[in-house]
Write an enzyme that holds these catalytic residues in place. Structure first.
Site, short mmCIF file in Angstrom:
data_model
loop_
_atom_site.label_atom_id
_atom_site.label_comp_id
_atom_site.label_asym_id
_atom_site.label_seq_id
_atom_site.Cartn_x
_atom_site.Cartn_y
_atom_site.Cartn_z
N THR A 1 -46.41 -27.45 2.69
CA THR A 1 -46.55 -28.83 3.15
C THR A 1 -45.34 -29.23 3.98
O THR A 1 -44.20 -29.02 3.57
CB THR A 1 -46.72 -29.78 1.95
N HIS B 1 -41.67 -25.28 0.07
CA HIS B 1 -42.18 -24.36 -0.95
C HIS B 1 -43.62 -23.98 -0.62
O HIS B 1 -44.30 -24.68 0.12
CB HIS B 1 -42.11 -25.00 -2.34
#
Length: 173
Positions: free
Chosen positions: A51, A118
């Site tokens: 994201t 991440h």
């Protein structure tokens, strides 16, 4: 040239979600990490992403395509989320930080104190202590970002929307 907002023309501002996607070799490397960790409910290769923007406000930022940007998986952590024990691979990437900063400069909102790039490896993993399995990994793992995707923000995604259960992966092991 029209701006992203002019192209999307949101009537109600539902926000924007933008993510970075990896090349095939990176997805295969991440699948190997999932396998070594023995996670349940792994995110499928086609849904692996990082994201960049999760904003309750739509911003004028086009998703990039045709790129080849490096990222490195440098750690694995367990986060408690609404989907249960979520296993994430922590990334180092100047590119991801730059794109996040572009979004913030364009007026994006962000619900957390800091941006921590991440890749989610598994939701509802049932792994209670990540330290025991983390030692099985050889880090860092080099990854390549090849494009970005964007869509309206959906705050109601279910775990089925974002994962693929291991019994459906077609693996024989």
């Amino acid at each position: 040239m029209k701006s992203f907002i002019e192209v999307a023309k949101p009537v109600v501002d539902s926000g924007i979600y933008m993510c970075a996607k990896f090349d095939q070799a990176s997805c295969e490397a991440l699948a190997q990490v999932q396998k070594l960790l023995g996670v349940e409910n792994p995110v499928s290769a086609e849904k692996l992403h990082t994201t960049i923007v999760y904003s309750r406000k739509t911003v004028d930022l086009f998703p990039a395509s045709g790129i080849s940007e490096p990222a490195r998986l440098v750690d694995v952590e367990k986060w408690d989320t609404k989907y249960g024990n979520t296993i994430v691979g922590v990334l180092e990437s100047d590119y991801l930080h730059s794109r996040f900063n572009d979004a913030m400069d364009a007026g994006a909102t962000y619900d957390f104190d800091n941006y921590k790039p991440h890749v989610t490896l598994a939701y509802d993993s049932r792994i209670e202590d990540i330290s025991g399995v983390k030692r099985l990994l050889t880090l860092p793992v080099d990854l390549t970002i090849i494009k970005e995707d964007a869509e309206s923000l959906d705050l109601d995604k279910t775990v089925e929307d974002i994962t693929e259960h291991i019994e459906h992966r077609g693996e024989s092991s």
